[in-house]
Each structure stands twice: as structure tokens, then as C-alpha cells.
Design a protein around this motif. Structure first.
Motif, PDB file in Angstrom:
ATOM      1  N   LYS A  28       0.813  -1.150   0.003  1.00  0.00           N
ATOM      2  CA  LYS A  28      -0.155  -0.065   0.119  1.00  0.00           C
ATOM      3  C   LYS A  28       0.992   1.234   0.059  1.00  0.00           C
ATOM      4  O   LYS A  28       0.618   2.277  -0.799  1.00  0.00           O
ATOM      5  N   HIS A  29       1.929   1.279   0.715  1.00  0.00           N
ATOM      6  CA  HIS A  29       2.671   2.448   0.983  1.00  0.00           C
ATOM      7  C   HIS A  29       3.609   2.674  -0.336  1.00  0.00           C
ATOM      8  O   HIS A  29       4.200   3.675  -0.640  1.00  0.00           O
ATOM      9  N   GLN A  30       3.685   1.696  -1.413  1.00  0.00           N
ATOM     10  CA  GLN A  30       4.420   1.748  -2.596  1.00  0.00           C
ATOM     11  C   GLN A  30       3.649   2.439  -3.580  1.00  0.00           C
ATOM     12  O   GLN A  30       3.924   2.892  -4.837  1.00  0.00           O
ATOM     13  N   VAL A  31       2.167   2.547  -3.494  1.00  0.00           N
ATOM     14  CA  VAL A  31       1.304   2.968  -4.387  1.00  0.00           C
ATOM     15  C   VAL A  31       0.891   4.458  -4.238  1.00  0.00           C
ATOM     16  O   VAL A  31       0.559   4.783  -3.016  1.00  0.00           O
ATOM     17  N   SER A  32       0.865   5.404  -5.280  1.00  0.00           N
ATOM     18  CA  SER A  32       0.252   6.651  -5.225  1.00  0.00           C
ATOM     19  C   SER A  32      -0.705   6.803  -6.084  1.00  0.00           C
ATOM     20  O   SER A  32      -0.963   6.328  -7.304  1.00  0.00           O
ATOM     21  N   GLU A  33      -1.864   7.630  -5.456  1.00  0.00           N
ATOM     22  CA  GLU A  33      -3.048   7.928  -6.307  1.00  0.00           C
ATOM     23  C   GLU A  33      -2.751   8.929  -7.373  1.00  0.00           C
ATOM     24  O   GLU A  33      -3.230   9.056  -8.442  1.00  0.00           O
ATOM     25  N   GLN A  34      -1.550   9.562  -7.380  1.00  0.00           N
ATOM     26  CA  GLN A  34      -1.388  10.670  -8.062  1.00  0.00           C
ATOM     27  C   GLN A  34      -0.036  10.414  -8.843  1.00  0.00           C
ATOM     28  O   GLN A  34       0.706   9.846  -8.405  1.00  0.00           O
ATOM     29  N   PRO A  35       0.181  10.830 -10.228  1.00  0.00           N
ATOM     30  CA  PRO A  35       1.379  10.805 -10.935  1.00  0.00           C
ATOM     31  C   PRO A  35       2.537  11.264 -10.439  1.00  0.00           C
ATOM     32  O   PRO A  35       2.250  12.520  -9.770  1.00  0.00           O
ATOM     33  N   ARG A  36       3.674  10.863 -10.240  1.00  0.00           N
ATOM     34  CA  ARG A  36       4.831  11.212  -9.799  1.00  0.00           C
ATOM     35  C   ARG A  36       6.079  11.068 -10.630  1.00  0.00           C
ATOM     36  O   ARG A  36       5.948   9.849 -11.585  1.00  0.00           O
ATOM     37  N   ASP A  37       7.064  11.725 -10.603  1.00  0.00           N
ATOM     38  CA  ASP A  37       8.203  11.754 -11.366  1.00  0.00           C
ATOM     39  C   ASP A  37       8.929  10.186 -11.065  1.00  0.00           C
ATOM     40  O   ASP A  37       8.789   9.722  -9.791  1.00  0.00           O
ATOM     41  N   GLU A  38       9.514   9.534 -12.022  1.00  0.00           N
ATOM     42  CA  GLU A  38      10.027   8.278 -12.015  1.00  0.00           C
ATOM     43  C   GLU A  38       8.983   7.061 -11.482  1.00  0.00           C
ATOM     44  O   GLU A  38       9.213   6.049 -10.643  1.00  0.00           O
ATOM     45  N   HIS A  39       7.847   7.350 -11.836  1.00  0.00           N
ATOM     46  CA  HIS A  39       6.519   6.442 -11.551  1.00  0.00           C
ATOM     47  C   HIS A  39       6.031   6.226 -12.811  1.00  0.00           C
ATOM     48  O   HIS A  39       5.917   6.751 -13.621  1.00  0.00           O
ATOM     49  N   VAL A  40       5.115   4.963 -12.878  1.00  0.00           N
ATOM     50  CA  VAL A  40       4.548   4.375 -13.927  1.00  0.00           C
ATOM     51  C   VAL A  40       3.129   4.066 -13.655  1.00  0.00           C
ATOM     52  O   VAL A  40       2.884   3.766 -12.421  1.00  0.00           O
ATOM     53  N   ALA A  41       2.091   4.234 -14.368  1.00  0.00           N
ATOM     54  CA  ALA A  41       0.841   3.689 -14.158  1.00  0.00           C
ATOM     55  C   ALA A  41       0.704   2.023 -13.840  1.00  0.00           C
ATOM     56  O   ALA A  41       1.523   1.349 -14.497  1.00  0.00           O
TER      57      ALA A  41
END
Length: 591
Positions: A124-137
Motif C-alpha cells: 500500500k505504501h508503494q502506491v500513489s494515487e497521483q502521478p509522480r516523477d519516476e513512477h509508472v501507471a
């Protein structure tokens, strides 16, 4: 018969077979599903993977060459460490083949033709609801539609993702787990590069080499694939499709040249289906607009002569207007509206004036208040013309609802009933979910013991009461009969009580009309669930007919509703016949 002839020979059947819409998606028109065209699409896809959609050519290269190229490509990936060596897949006995293939085709297992990659679970703590740098969908099953969508995605850090978990052009994203057997195996192909990965309830089929990519993507849309996937994914509670089952799926493989011709022909025929759908949808929308317009003239008629003229115009085209369930439902709603506007039955000079009925109601309320059975009523008040929400005959009496009802009370506060108070098979409480079609359908688990019911005795129902939803669907009501007398009003309901002369079924008609429901909805509060407060209901303007006229109105509405239900039943039978004929044409074409 060619595929195009199959379409044109049965054009009326494909476009005429419609059903109530079950879900959104291709082949739907908002309220109905174009079941015939949907069935035609499935037929085209199934004919394609059976080699019956186009002619075979002796000039095509043997499919064995293509399969050998795929095997060689896999070995190369194994040698470079990009793929693990695969456990030998079982042979395919002739008896296991779903159907006979044309000469030059071969049955292969999915695991021979593609790599199957399972999704990964993220904390859960690895997942973001919003897009971020160096993240993918992170794509999930809800992103698998006709294509891969990016709606409602979450994001995970790129550093956590193995390179092979990134979706590339040609990958086929598949739903591997679902509570619905129909969703397991649902697939969509990435037609371009997608900057995304996929979650644990999904998998990716990655074709080995580009040659087979388009054909495999097409194959996962066919009934042959869906039937195998759903059969392999059956489970108790949650349906799961595992990697082994995907590897073992049977795929009919034609020569590479024929694959290209198949995909091209399918695209051509699907475009034709699109045009058929659009034309049918346009016709349905035009029909709906026409029905709305003509029914609207009835409720907007200024007088009896205009109403008769408008009805004659509609009656002349009755058989062509009321040809769908939606149009009959709109006719029923118009009947209800005409009923509460006094347009369905004639005035009878022998009837006691409605204003006298209002006076009797008020006199009785004063008497009840004197006995301390209800609160002291306010003096009768004349409504201003501007408060009228629809037109009604001059001999009817306009009043606020609080002047028509003896009493309007709410159910007990939630704090008066706790979870531990509920018992099985006790004295039922009636909430909005227990009201349907003017009747009460209790839930034996939503009930309390006799001692608790005695504590709540102020909320007991008696014969002739009307229980009404004060949250959720506004206007939902039911009449209390002898059977329910002594039961309790629930926390989400109102209890409405009336003078004996008021016809309870007329009150139900009133609350079934769009006019009243729109008034109540427009004045209700709440964001997640509509809540109707006591004050709004009391102020609602009502046109009250004489008591005897109420009975005649109810009788006439019952007669007309019975006719509408009979018409709808005949339409449903005809629709079922068309759907069965479409099914028969499909079966005949495949067999």
C-alpha cells in the motif's frame, strides 16, 4: 454463403434483435443492447478462427515454417537469459481440438506462441494515487475494455519494476481474477507503447515475435478464446485463471499470409457492423424523441378538445410508436400524469366537491388533536396559483400535502435501534428497500423482539398507513395491509396517515408521477444519498379530486396499466423470438 451475404441476407434480424442493456460498451444504445449486431460480431470472429471467413490459398507458406521460427526465437531468448527454459507443454490429441481446422492450419498451445507474464502485488505504501516523477501507471482489470484505458489508475515507482513487467506494443493485457466468471480472461491489446505495468490480478501475453502479434490480439477477442478462458478460470467465490491454464489454451494458427487477410477482413466487417449499429442507434433515438414529443402533447393539452385531438394523432400511429419496452414505460408514466391531472375520467355532478373533502379532513384532524392523538393542525390555507405544479380540473382542490394527510411522521432515530437489537423472524421494521410496486416485502433479519417492538410502539403501523422512503429513491411507497398491521416503521421511512375517504392507491399514483418525484428530488438534500426532509413533504402542493372520482381514476389506471403490461409481454415474446432466430442463424453458420 459468404460473410457479407450472411450479414445482408439477415439484416432485419441483426438490427431488430435488441435486449435491455446490461452494461456499457460496444453495441449498446444507452437503454437497449443491440443483441443482434453483438451476435453477428461474435459470429464473424468465430468464423475467422475456424478458417471459414475467407478462402484459403495454396500459395501461402506452410504454417509449420512460422511455428518453427517462433520456436527458434524462443530458444534465442532463452540463450540470452531473457526467458527461462519452458517446461514441455502437453501434446494436443485430435480429440481435444474444439473443432476441425482447414488444411494448412495447426492447433498450438498459447505457451508455444507467447510468453505469459503474471502481474505483481505492490504494498500500500508503494502506491500513489497521483502521478509522480519516476513512477509508472499500474493497470488493473478495470483498465481492460475494448482497448487498454488509463482511467482510475494508480502509480508505482519505476525502480520496483522488472523491465519485463513494463507493457510494450503488442502485449495483450488479461484479467486473471474476478468475482465474475464473465470477466475472467477479458483481454485487450496494447496497440502502441504504453508507459505502464500491471497488477497481481492481471497478466500479459507477450507474442514471441512480431509476426503473430496482431493475430493473437485478435484471437483473444473471439468466442473460442473466451470459452476456454472462462472454463479454465472457474472457481468458488473468486474465479482465477492461472499461468498454466493460459499456457495450455488452444490457439488455431493459420499461415502468416492468411492471418493478415483474416485481420483485414475482420476489420472490414466490423466497420460494417459499426455502421449498422450507428444506423440502428440513430433510428432508436429518433423513435424515442418522437414518442416523447407525442406523449408530451397529451400532458400539455390546454383543454379536453385539444387532448382528444392529440390523442387521436397518437392513436393513429400506436402500432409504430409503442414498439419498445422504453416507449411503453413512457406511456405508463404519461397515463399516471394524466390521472393526477384529472384527464382520464369524466367529472360526475353527483360527486361531493373536493373542497368539502378537505374540510372533512381538517375537521377530523382537529378532533384527533383534541384527543391528543396528533398535533393540533394549522388552519386550512388556500394555495396561490403560482404554487400549482401541474394543471388540474377546477372542481379539484389544491392544498399542501400536510392538509391532505392526517399525519406525517418519521421512523425512529438510528440511536433507538442498535445492531444487537435485530433478531431473526421477529417483528419486522420496514425500510425503503422493503417497498416495491406499492407492496411491502419484509426481510426477516431486519426485525426486533416483541419486548423491543413494545419499546418502539409509537412507530407501529396500522392498516391503511402508507410507508414512504425518506432516503434513496424518492416517491417509493407501499400500503400497509392487515398482514403488516403491528409491524414497525424503519429508520429510513415516513408513515403517512389519511382520512378514511382518501383512496390509498390514488396516493401511490401521485407519488409515482415524474412531476411529484422531480419536486421531491429537487428539494431533497444529500450528496451520496438523497434525503427527503419532513418539511419539504408537508409543503408539497397536491391537487385533490373528490373521493368518488379518486376511485374511478384508480380503476381506470388499473385497466390501462393491464393493457400496457399485456403489450409489453407481447413485445418481449417477439424480442425473445428474434434473439432465438439470431442464435439459430449463428449455430447454423458454424455447424
Amino acid at each position: 454463403m459468404s460473410a457479407r451475404e450472411l450479414i445482408t441476407e439477415h439484416l432485419d434480424l441483426w438490427t431488430g434483435a435488441v435486449t435491455k442493456k446490461s452494461s456499457s460498451g460496444r453495441g449498446s444504445n444507452g437503454k437497449v443492447e443491440l443483441a443482434g449486431v453483438k451476435k453477428l460480431r461474435e459470429l464473424i470472429l468465430e468464423l475467422a478462427v475456424r478458417g471459414q471467413l475467407i478462402e484459403q490459398s495454396s500459395d501461402d507458406s506452410p504454417v509449420s515454417i512460422l511455428i518453427e521460427e517462433i520456436h527458434s526465437y524462443r530458444e534465442k531468448l532463452v540463450d540470452t537469459g531473457e526467458l527461462k527454459k519452458q517446461t514441455k507443454l502437453p501434446d494436443i490429441p485430435t480429440a481435444d481440438a474444439p473443432y476441425h481446422l482447414p488444411e494448412g492450419w495447426e492447433w498450438c498451445r498459447m505457451g508455444e506462441l507467447a510468453e505469459v507474464i503474471r502481474g505483481v502485488t505492490y504494498k500500500k505504501h508503494q502506491v500513489s494515487e497521483q502521478p509522480r516523477d519516476e513512477h509508472v501507471a499500474l493497470l488493473r482489470a478495470n483498465n481492460i475494455q475494448e482497448t487498454i484505458t488509463d482511467e482510475s489508475v494508480v502509480y508505482v515507482p519505476l525502480e520496483l519494476i522488472n523491465k519485463r513487467q513494463l507493457i510494450t506494443k503488442g502485449d495483450i493485457l488479461i484479467a486473471m481474477s474476478s468475482g465474475s466468471a464473465n470477466l475472467v480472461g477479458k483481454a485487450a491489446q496494447a496497440s502502441s507503447e504504453v508507459h505502464a505495468t500491471f497488477g497481481a490480478f492481471c497478466a500479459v501475453i507477450r507474442p514471441l515475435g512480431k509476426k503473430l502479434s496482431l493475430y493473437l490480439g485478435f484471437f483473444t477477442t473471439t468466442p473460442t478464446y473466451r470459452q476456454q478462458a472462462q472454463a479454465s478460470g472457474k472457481g468458488i467465490g473468486i474465479n482465477n485463471l492461472n499461468k498454466k491454464a493460459l499456457d495450455n489454451l488452444l490457439v488455431p494458427v493459420p499461415p502468416i499470409e492468411e492471418q493478415h487477410r483474416i485481420v483485414q477482413k475482420v476489420d472490414e466487417l466490423m466497420a460494417l457492423c459499426d455502421r449498422m449499429e450507428q444506423q440502428t442507434s440513430d433510428q432508436l433515438e429518433a423513435h424515442e424523441t418522437l414518442v416523447d414529443t407525442l406523449l408530451g402533447t397529451l400532458t400539455q393539452s390546454e383543454n379536453a378538445a385539444e387532448l382528444a385531438e392529440n390523442w387521436a394523432r397518437l392513436a393513429a400511429h400506436f402500432d409504430t410508436l409503442f414498439t419498445t419496452e422504453q416507449s411503453i414505460d413512457k406511456l405508463k408514466q404519461t397515463i399516471l400524469q394524466l390521472a393526477v391531472m384529472g384527464r382520464l375520467v369524466e367529472k360526475d355532478a353527483e360527486d361531493e366537491p373536493a373542497v368539502d373533502l378537505l374540510t372533512q379532513i381538517h375537521t377530523r384532524k382537529v378532533s384527533l388533536a383534541g384527543d391528543r392523538r396528533i398535533k393540533q393542525p394549522r388552519p386550512l390555507a388556500q394555495l396561490d396559483d403560482a404554487q400549482y405544479s401541474y394543471t388540474a380540473p377546477a372542481h379539484w382542490a389544491w392544498a399542501s400535502f400536510q392538509d391532505v394527510a392526517d399525519e406525517i411522521s418519521t421512523g425512529p432515530f438510528g440511536s433507538m435501534i442498535h445492531k444487537h437489537d435485530y433478531v431473526e423472524g421477529g417483528i419486522p421494521l420496514i425500510n425503503p428497500s422493503h417497498m416495491a410496486n406499492g407492496k411491502i416485502n419484509e426481510d426477516s433479519s431486519v426485525s426486533v423482539s416483541p419486548p423491543k417492538a413494545e419499546e418502539l410502539s409509537g412507530y407501529k403501523l396500522v392498516k391503511g398507513d402508507i410507508v414512504m422512503a425518506r432516503r434513496g429513491e424518492v416517491g417509493r411507497c407501499a400500503v400497509v395491509t392487515d398482514r403488516e398491521s403491528g409491524w414497525l416503521c424503519g429508520t429510513g421511512s415516513f408513515v403517512l396517515r389519511f382520512h378514511p375517504a382518501i383512496n390509498r392507491q390514488f396516493i401511490l399514483l401521485l407519488f409515482s408521477t415524474n412531476t411529484v418525484r422531480e419536486y421531491l428530488s429537487g428539494n431533497s438534500v444529500g450528496t451520496t444519498m438523497t434525503n427527503l426532509n419532513h418539511g419539504i413533504l408537508k409543503k408539497m402542493p397536491v391537487a385533490l379530486p373528490p373521493a368518488k372520482e379518486q376511485h374511478r381514476i384508480v380503476q381506470k389506471v388499473d385497466e390501462l396499466m393491464t393493457l400496457c403490461d399485456q403489450l409489453k409481454e407481447r413485445l418481449n415474446q417477439a424480442s425473445e423470438t428474434r434473439n432465438q432466430l439470431a442464435e439459430a442463424v449463428v449455430d447454423n453458420a458454424l455447424n
